[in-house]
Write an enzyme that holds these catalytic residues in place. Structure first.
Site, PDB file in Angstrom:
ATOM      1  N   PHE A 140       0.861  -1.180   0.000  1.00 16.92           N
ATOM      2  CA  PHE A 140       0.000   0.000   0.000  1.00 16.92           C
ATOM      3  C   PHE A 140       0.895   1.227   0.000  1.00 16.92           C
ATOM      4  CE2 PHE A 140      -2.353   3.570   1.559  1.00 16.92           C
ATOM      5  CZ  PHE A 140      -3.526   3.498   0.824  1.00 16.92           C
ATOM      6  N   ASP A 225       9.286   2.764   2.006  1.00 13.61           N
ATOM      7  CA  ASP A 225       8.104   3.541   2.358  1.00 13.61           C
ATOM      8  C   ASP A 225       7.882   3.381   3.869  1.00 13.61           C
ATOM      9  OD1 ASP A 225       5.628   4.580   2.925  1.00 13.61           O
ATOM     10  OD2 ASP A 225       4.648   3.755   1.143  1.00 13.61           O
ATOM     11  N   LYS A 254       2.543  10.838   7.331  1.00 15.89           N
ATOM     12  CA  LYS A 254       1.726  10.649   8.525  1.00 15.89           C
ATOM     13  C   LYS A 254       2.232  11.404   9.761  1.00 15.89           C
ATOM     14  CE  LYS A 254      -1.001   6.882   6.957  1.00 15.89           C
ATOM     15  NZ  LYS A 254      -0.625   5.836   6.031  1.00 15.89           N
TER      16      LYS A 254
HETATM   17  C1  PLP Z   1      -0.848   5.923   4.517  1.00 19.08           C
HETATM   18  C2  PLP Z   1       0.221   5.377   3.655  1.00 19.08           C
HETATM   19  C3  PLP Z   1       0.517   5.943   2.403  1.00 19.08           C
HETATM   20  C4  PLP Z   1      -0.305   7.055   1.798  1.00 19.08           C
HETATM   21  O1  PLP Z   1      -0.298   8.230   2.530  1.00 19.08           O
HETATM   22  P1  PLP Z   1      -1.399   9.352   2.216  1.00 19.08           P
HETATM   23  O2  PLP Z   1      -1.046  10.478   3.136  1.00 19.08           O
HETATM   24  O3  PLP Z   1      -2.736   8.750   2.515  1.00 19.08           O
HETATM   25  O4  PLP Z   1      -1.263   9.702   0.783  1.00 19.08           O
HETATM   26  C5  PLP Z   1       1.572   5.419   1.688  1.00 19.08           C
HETATM   27  N1  PLP Z   1       2.308   4.402   2.177  1.00 19.08           N
HETATM   28  C6  PLP Z   1       2.054   3.836   3.364  1.00 19.08           C
HETATM   29  C7  PLP Z   1       2.916   2.717   3.850  1.00 19.08           C
HETATM   30  C8  PLP Z   1       0.989   4.281   4.146  1.00 19.08           C
HETATM   31  O5  PLP Z   1       0.726   3.689   5.308  1.00 19.08           O
END
Ligand code: PLP
Length: 399
Positions: A140, A225, A254
């Site tokens: 994700f 990520d 985040k």
């Molecule tokens: C939440 C998340 C995203 C996306 O972040 P947004 O601020 O919603 O665009 C990307 N990668 C990971 C691992 C996430 O948990």
């Protein structure tokens, strides 16, 4: 208005791309939130880790208000007295050489993808238009068209094509598959150290270390990520530390916004971000002084209040206690630090149903992947709050 009326407004005039539980939150403080009727809940979602510092942290709030009183948004045609210091503080804290600031997480992911492609052409001399990026099944990384294009969740993709090419998907945690997928045209490998949305999946021991070695040997950039895992959530500042790895680029989001604003970043060790020159990439709101002031306060609080150590200790405690319940409906507790998922056995109430019951007891949670109750409370959680949460969990899982 009643909570039903607020919910009706959302479903009537808003777009129903989410299906939230019908709790209408009006206020938050630390690990707690209150609904419009004044009922209190312990927030065990914390916006998927965006609220690591807890709601409305007083020091971050102070920085937010002080900066809002000065200046909030400046065109990127000019510099500010907040951006430079945040770049430096981010680089110092994480041992990176250069940073770029964006807003949402997926924007930072897109930034990393653009940078690594350009790096591939400029530095690795991949023939123009041929750069490949390898990603993992169950990933994700957000919701843009490029990023959902390489999702393995059909629902995320269905009806949204066509998608950009140049991405290859390999099974998560499988070094051999990664090795086989790498070609001379591979520019990067993008991976989450622990898959959050995918279901709190911790890869096999040593996966990241082996992947990093392989990437280094093949001149492939390792892009981690850490939007969800980063800044303490897993009990380390960055989850890469669990495997003693130093990625070529780390993506944060985040909790970098301290629970106040969207703030995201790509931090690079090597030559990756050097590929961007004036006009190559940008964002109107990226690196705005209000976001930078909040980001700086978020980092300062993380260090001053030793939140990383708290996440390690508290996460281990929560995991042990939940395992210790020996609930017949719990298959296992997944995850690391305070990024936990309770996997439910088949033939038990569904994870959604268990979340509903927990919410009724005053514990806000939701699901991750399939059949998993996600537990990602703010990492400021103390022993008393953890005890409160565990009592509710015990009640629901023992019933
Ligand atoms: C939440 C998340 C995203 C996306 O972040 P947004 O601020 O919603 O665009 C990307 N990668 C990971 C691992 C996430 O948990």
């Amino acid at each position: 208005m009643t909570q039903e009326e607020y919910a009706r407004l959302e479903t009537t005039y808003g777009t129903n791309n989410y299906k939230p539980f019908d709790v209408v939150i009006a206020r938050g403080k630390g690990v707690w939130v209150w609904d419009t009727d004044g009922n209190r809940y312990l927030d065990c979602v914390s916006a998927y880790g965006a609220v690591n510092h807890g709601h409305c942290h007083p020091k971050i709030h102070k920085a937010f208000v002080e900066q809002a009183d000065k200046v909030s948004i400046v065109s990127r045609a000019f510099r500010t007295d907040q951006a430079g210091p945040l770049y430096k503080e981010l680089c110092d804290l994480t041992g990176s050489r250069r940073a770029i600031l964006m807003n949402s997480g997926v924007e930072a992911v897109e930034t990393a993808l653009k940078a690594v492609r350009k790096w591939g052409y400029q530095k690795k001399k991949i023939p123009e238009g041929k750069a490949e990026i390898i990603v993992c099944s169950g990933n994700f990384h957000g919701r843009t068209i490029a990023v959902i294009g390489f999702s393995s969740v059909e629902k995320y993709r269905q009806g949204f094509g066509p998608f950009p090419g140049g991405f290859k998907v390999v099974p998560y945690g499988d070094v051999k598959a990664l090795k086989e997928a790498i070609t001379p045209a591979t520019a990067g490998f993008l991976v989450e150290p622990i898959q959050g949305e995918g279901g709190m999946n911790v890869p096999p021991d040593g996966f990241l270390r082996e992947a990093a070695k392989l990437c280094a040997a093949s001149n492939v950039c390792l892009l981690l990520d850490e939007i969800q895992t980063g800044l303490g959530r897993t009990g380390k500042l960055l989850a890469e530390e669990h495997d003693a790895v130093k990625a070529d680029a780390v993506i944060l989001g985040k909790s970098l916004g301290g629970g106040f604003l969207p703030v995201s970043a790509v931090l690079a060790r090597g030559e990756i971000l050097d590929v961007f020159g004036p006009g190559d990439h940008g964002s109107t709101f990226g690196a705005n002084p209000l976001a930078c002031a909040v980001g700086r306060a978020a980092l300062k609080v993380l260090v001053e209040e030793e939140l990383v150590a708290n996440a390690a200790r508290m996460g281990a405690h929560l995991k042990k206690e939940i395992e210790g319940l020996s609930s017949p409906i719990v298959k296992r507790v997944k995850g690391r630090g305070m990024m936990l998922g309770i996997e439910i056995v088949p033939d038990a109430p569904s994870a959604e149903e268990l979340c509903t019951r927990l919410i009724r007891e005053g514990l806000l949670c939701n699901t991750a992947g399939s059949g998993i109750v996600r537990l990602t409370p703010p990492i400021v959680m103390d022993d008393e709050e953890a005890g409160w949460a565990l009592e509710r969990i015990q009640k629901v899982f023992k019933a």
